[in-house]
Design a protein around this motif. Sequence first.
Motif, mmCIF file in Angstrom:
data_model
loop_
_atom_site.group_PDB
_atom_site.id
_atom_site.type_symbol
_atom_site.label_atom_id
_atom_site.label_comp_id
_atom_site.label_asym_id
_atom_site.label_seq_id
_atom_site.Cartn_x
_atom_site.Cartn_y
_atom_site.Cartn_z
ATOM 1 N N SER A 128 0.725 -1.451 0.283
ATOM 2 C CA SER A 128 0.209 -0.089 0.199
ATOM 3 C C SER A 128 0.682 1.299 -0.220
ATOM 4 C CB SER A 128 -0.481 -0.142 0.924
ATOM 5 O OG SER A 128 0.032 0.182 2.145
ATOM 6 N N ILE A 129 2.127 1.115 0.233
ATOM 7 C CA ILE A 129 2.708 1.863 0.485
ATOM 8 C C ILE A 129 3.743 2.254 -1.180
ATOM 9 C CG2 ILE A 129 4.940 3.191 1.618
ATOM 10 C CD1 ILE A 129 4.522 1.853 3.940
ATOM 11 N N LYS A 130 4.013 1.656 -1.044
ATOM 12 C CA LYS A 130 4.556 1.967 -2.607
ATOM 13 C C LYS A 130 3.379 2.182 -3.706
ATOM 14 C CE LYS A 130 8.229 -1.811 -2.954
ATOM 15 N NZ LYS A 130 8.848 -3.015 -3.199
ATOM 16 N N TRP A 131 2.178 2.124 -3.883
ATOM 17 C CA TRP A 131 1.343 1.871 -3.867
ATOM 18 C C TRP A 131 1.182 3.316 -4.816
ATOM 19 C CZ3 TRP A 131 -0.496 0.889 -9.571
ATOM 20 C CH2 TRP A 131 -1.626 1.863 -9.395
ATOM 21 N N ASP A 132 0.334 4.144 -3.125
ATOM 22 C CA ASP A 132 0.076 4.955 -2.664
ATOM 23 C C ASP A 132 0.878 6.356 -3.358
ATOM 24 O OD1 ASP A 132 -2.455 4.211 -0.789
ATOM 25 O OD2 ASP A 132 -1.111 4.907 0.680
ATOM 26 N N ARG A 133 1.870 5.973 -3.449
ATOM 27 C CA ARG A 133 2.579 6.470 -3.884
ATOM 28 C C ARG A 133 2.638 6.301 -6.151
ATOM 29 N NH1 ARG A 133 7.583 5.441 -6.690
ATOM 30 N NH2 ARG A 133 8.019 3.231 -5.862
ATOM 31 N N ILE A 134 3.096 5.775 -6.224
ATOM 32 C CA ILE A 134 2.374 5.165 -7.139
ATOM 33 C C ILE A 134 0.932 6.531 -7.689
ATOM 34 C CG2 ILE A 134 1.888 3.713 -9.375
ATOM 35 C CD1 ILE A 134 3.687 1.824 -7.928
ATOM 36 N N ARG A 135 0.043 5.988 -7.113
ATOM 37 C CA ARG A 135 -1.035 6.501 -7.462
ATOM 38 C C ARG A 135 -1.034 7.826 -7.672
ATOM 39 N NH1 ARG A 135 -5.567 6.936 -3.410
ATOM 40 N NH2 ARG A 135 -4.328 7.750 -1.838
ATOM 41 N N SER A 136 -0.433 8.338 -6.803
ATOM 42 C CA SER A 136 -0.260 9.960 -6.918
ATOM 43 C C SER A 136 0.217 10.119 -7.894
ATOM 44 C CB SER A 136 0.475 10.416 -5.294
ATOM 45 O OG SER A 136 1.240 12.101 -5.752
ATOM 46 N N CYS A 137 1.280 9.326 -8.455
ATOM 47 C CA CYS A 137 1.932 9.875 -9.530
ATOM 48 C C CYS A 137 1.348 9.691 -11.481
ATOM 49 C CB CYS A 137 3.495 9.256 -9.579
ATOM 50 S SG CYS A 137 4.140 8.708 -11.636
ATOM 51 N N LEU A 138 0.140 8.968 -10.711
ATOM 52 C CA LEU A 138 -0.590 8.732 -12.079
ATOM 53 C C LEU A 138 -1.853 9.708 -12.448
ATOM 54 C CD1 LEU A 138 -1.130 4.521 -11.731
ATOM 55 C CD2 LEU A 138 0.475 5.344 -13.454
ATOM 56 N N SER A 139 -2.165 9.703 -11.200
ATOM 57 C CA SER A 139 -3.525 10.920 -10.847
ATOM 58 C C SER A 139 -2.651 11.975 -11.262
ATOM 59 C CB SER A 139 -4.068 11.032 -9.299
ATOM 60 O OG SER A 139 -2.828 11.289 -8.058
ATOM 61 N N GLY A 140 -1.508 12.546 -11.309
ATOM 62 C CA GLY A 140 -1.168 13.884 -11.806
ATOM 63 C C GLY A 140 -0.715 13.983 -12.986
ATOM 64 N N THR A 141 -1.115 12.994 -13.548
ATOM 65 C CA THR A 141 -1.551 13.011 -15.567
ATOM 66 C C THR A 141 -1.859 13.264 -16.050
ATOM 67 O OG1 THR A 141 -1.529 10.382 -15.527
ATOM 68 C CG2 THR A 141 0.442 10.719 -15.337
ATOM 69 N N THR A 142 -2.111 13.828 -17.731
ATOM 70 C CA THR A 142 -3.599 13.976 -17.872
ATOM 71 C C THR A 142 -4.155 12.665 -19.106
ATOM 72 O OG1 THR A 142 -2.271 14.646 -19.576
ATOM 73 C CG2 THR A 142 -2.296 16.519 -18.014
ATOM 74 N N MET A 143 -3.677 11.571 -18.371
ATOM 75 C CA MET A 143 -3.523 10.097 -19.383
ATOM 76 C C MET A 143 -5.633 10.008 -19.042
ATOM 77 S SD MET A 143 -2.642 7.239 -17.236
ATOM 78 C CE MET A 143 -3.283 7.183 -15.650
ATOM 79 N N CYS A 144 -6.007 10.797 -18.045
ATOM 80 C CA CYS A 144 -7.825 10.154 -17.951
ATOM 81 C C CYS A 144 -8.554 11.368 -19.253
ATOM 82 C CB CYS A 144 -7.973 10.115 -16.952
ATOM 83 S SG CYS A 144 -7.803 8.601 -15.889
ATOM 84 N N ALA A 145 -7.936 13.001 -18.430
ATOM 85 C CA ALA A 145 -8.600 13.640 -18.394
ATOM 86 C C ALA A 145 -8.815 13.932 -20.135
ATOM 87 C CB ALA A 145 -7.960 15.012 -18.429
ATOM 88 N N GLN A 146 -7.623 13.155 -21.152
ATOM 89 C CA GLN A 146 -7.484 12.855 -22.675
ATOM 90 C C GLN A 146 -8.332 12.330 -22.509
ATOM 91 O OE1 GLN A 146 -4.066 11.486 -22.840
ATOM 92 N NE2 GLN A 146 -2.760 13.416 -22.849
#
Length: 269
Positions: A128-146
């Motif tokens: 969960s510690i690793k994924w929280d960091r990765i999730r924060s990185c992913l949510s900061g991208t524009t891949m879904c907004a695109q």
Amino acid sequence: MPLSNNVIGAINFIAVLLSIPIIGAGIWLTTEPADSCVKFLQWPVIILGVLILIVALAGFIGAFWRIQWLLIFYLVAMLVLIILLVCLCVFVYMVTIRGHGNIEPNRAYLEYRMDDFSGFLRRRVRSSIKWDRIRSCLSGTTMCAQLNQSYRMAQDFFNAHLSPMQSGCCKPPTQCGYTFVNPTYWISPINTAADMDCLQWSNDQTQLCYQCDSCKAGLLASLRKEWRRANVILIITVVALIAVYLVGCCAFRNAKTEDLFRKYQQGYT
């Protein structure tokens, strides 16, 4: 300078050039979406490339100035680095041999599941510690907004070839039966019991399916694709390095033979 030393110098210069694609592969990984969030393979690749560059330069200098201990250092160190590079290629191949998308009816994009990937890759996202960091990185991208800018109609979206991370993180799993409103907004699930991810989905644009196993699987699918591409470069390079190293060993042996023969002639005269 004896001919063999010239050959060794030329061979080491080729080894210097061969370090460039290795370093380049590592730098390329840092720019890719999945690796930029996971940050695991790129540093070993870059470090190996830099070490090969340094050792090859040492061999080139040793051949040009006829410094025997530098040439011996080159032969030993390059052998170790080639073995490490071969081990890295085998490792990447083994951990990426598994992993594929699953076809869903009436969908052009694929769905991804954690069980399809190697245990090593799954461990990259299980904590969960690793994924929280990765999730924060992913949510900061524009891949879904695109996706919202590209697809307005449901059928256009269903016919889209989404990236693994877009498929896993930006929408709910197809088997949940959510109703399409737009690519990142879905309502009225038919079967919330089909998968735990069906309950994890959120229309909150900062949440979406970033907590879903499908998002983790999509990340691993992208990671697998990026690693396999980099591994092609590493395999081609290591084969070339082995060939260069073997020729260099022969040239070094010939150079030693020339030196012994010259000393014998001088002693005889």
